[in-house]
Write a protein that holds these residues in place. Structure first.
Motif, mmCIF file in Angstrom:
data_model
loop_
_atom_site.group_PDB
_atom_site.id
_atom_site.type_symbol
_atom_site.label_atom_id
_atom_site.label_comp_id
_atom_site.label_asym_id
_atom_site.label_seq_id
_atom_site.Cartn_x
_atom_site.Cartn_y
_atom_site.Cartn_z
ATOM 1 N N ARG A 80 0.474 -0.831 -0.178
ATOM 2 C CA ARG A 80 -0.310 0.457 0.040
ATOM 3 C C ARG A 80 0.745 1.327 -0.088
ATOM 4 O O ARG A 80 0.326 2.095 -0.606
ATOM 5 C CB ARG A 80 -1.095 -0.487 1.004
ATOM 6 N N ARG A 81 1.945 1.144 0.636
ATOM 7 C CA ARG A 81 3.108 2.059 0.625
ATOM 8 C C ARG A 81 3.382 2.269 -0.775
ATOM 9 O O ARG A 81 3.482 3.146 -1.238
ATOM 10 C CB ARG A 81 3.562 1.997 1.983
ATOM 11 N N ALA A 82 3.270 1.267 -1.339
ATOM 12 C CA ALA A 82 3.855 1.711 -2.757
ATOM 13 C C ALA A 82 2.829 1.364 -3.412
ATOM 14 O O ALA A 82 3.293 3.208 -4.633
ATOM 15 C CB ALA A 82 5.222 0.298 -2.909
ATOM 16 N N ASP A 83 2.736 1.459 -3.860
ATOM 17 C CA ASP A 83 0.928 0.774 -5.268
ATOM 18 C C ASP A 83 0.380 2.633 -4.563
ATOM 19 O O ASP A 83 -0.344 2.633 -5.296
ATOM 20 C CB ASP A 83 0.255 -0.349 -5.221
ATOM 21 N N GLN A 84 -0.662 3.077 -3.353
ATOM 22 C CA GLN A 84 -1.192 3.922 -3.286
ATOM 23 C C GLN A 84 -0.224 5.044 -2.616
ATOM 24 O O GLN A 84 -1.646 6.006 -2.116
ATOM 25 C CB GLN A 84 -2.295 3.339 -2.363
ATOM 26 N N GLY A 85 0.269 4.854 -2.794
ATOM 27 C CA GLY A 85 0.812 5.863 -2.203
ATOM 28 C C GLY A 85 1.056 6.454 -0.652
ATOM 29 O O GLY A 85 1.436 7.254 -0.725
ATOM 30 N N GLU A 86 0.646 5.899 0.361
ATOM 31 C CA GLU A 86 0.342 6.021 1.399
ATOM 32 C C GLU A 86 1.610 6.546 2.144
ATOM 33 O O GLU A 86 2.571 5.914 1.947
ATOM 34 C CB GLU A 86 -0.244 4.852 2.409
ATOM 35 N N SER A 87 1.801 7.545 2.719
ATOM 36 C CA SER A 87 2.840 8.135 3.551
ATOM 37 C C SER A 87 2.892 7.917 5.282
ATOM 38 O O SER A 87 1.559 6.606 5.517
ATOM 39 C CB SER A 87 2.949 9.725 3.665
ATOM 40 N N ASP A 88 3.365 7.910 5.814
ATOM 41 C CA ASP A 88 3.898 7.702 7.049
ATOM 42 C C ASP A 88 2.601 8.102 8.499
ATOM 43 O O ASP A 88 1.936 7.785 8.742
ATOM 44 C CB ASP A 88 4.831 8.388 8.072
#
Length: 247
Positions: free
Chosen positions: A99-107
């Motif tokens: 999700r961090r990579a594919d959806q660009g989720e940040s901290d």
């Protein structure tokens, strides 16, 4: 093993209601687990209600694979933590590397979701991990430390689990050594203790790097490894059972 452990499966975007026919075997595995070993499955949102109903009288915990940071509103296609809880989930996974990579989720995104999940009564598994370029640049520990600081809210640590994913080893042919795993898990432990004091000592830190029957026993004996976050090997009880048994 003497310490408490959690073996959590993550089905990702796999499974239909037909696949829940085998849930009884997963529940039986959880019921037979040794004292101090807990078993959980995070399933697609479409399966949470049925899976929770089927495992209601067992030791198997059912959770979601993500949640939105808002309780309700105009967020088409999203699922809130309150909805997951209403469907019978007891936890959710947040900040998974995909999700961090594919959806660009940040901290900050993960932090907001974590607060929403806790407010809804869900326990949380927060994922952290560095990419191949970050590891090769020698910044692995600082990257993970930053993710921990930005993603984990102030909370009751009894409701918090951390999962370390060595993103650099996924699909690259590179395999973390036990020393690699120990170094990062020890670093995460130190960060948790620095943040939460003595309570940080008891937070489980799962290893989430392609755990399977062949490597589970070795990995689960590594320093500060408190269990595993299992992907593909959690889709069938035949592959999942040896990992639970290794714990």
């Amino acid at each position: 093993m003497a310490k408490n452990m959690l073996i959590a499966g993550n089905w990702k975007m796999n499974g239909t209601h037909a696949d829940l026919a085998g849930l009884g075997a997963f529940a039986g595995l959880a019921d037979r687990a040794r004292d101090g070993v807990s078993v959980a499955l995070a399933v697609p949102h479409t399966l949470v209600f049925s899976a929770a109903q089927l495992s209601a009288d067992t030791s198997l915990s059912i959770g979601g694979e993500d949640c939105h940071h808002k309780e309700s509103g105009a967020h088409t296609g999203c699922v809130s933590a309150a909805m997951l809880r209403d469907a019978g989930a007891s936890f959710t996974i947040l900040g998974h590397s995909e999700r961090r990579a594919d959806q660009g989720e940040s901290d900050a995104d993960v932090h907001a979701k974590a607060e929403a999940a806790l407010a809804a009564g869900l326990d949380i598994i927060i994922c952290v991990g560095e990419t191949e370029s970050e590891r090769d640049a020698g910044t692995a520990q600082s990257v993970v430390g930053t993710q921990l600081a930005g993603s984990v809210p102030d909370c009751d640590t009894a409701r918090l689990t951390i999962a370390y994913e060595p993103v650099w080893a996924i699909g690259t042919g590179r395999t973390p050594t036990p020393d690699d795993v120990a170094a990062m898990h020890d670093h995460i432990r130190a960060a948790l203790v620095s943040r939460f004091g003595e309570a940080g000592e008891s937070v489980l830190i799962l290893y989430g790097g392609s755990v399977k029957a062949a490597n589970a026993e070795e990995l689960l004996h590594v320093s500060n490894v408190g269990g595993a976050l299992v992907g593909g090997a959690s889709l069938t009880v035949a592959d999942f059972a040896p990992i639970v048994e290794a714990a």
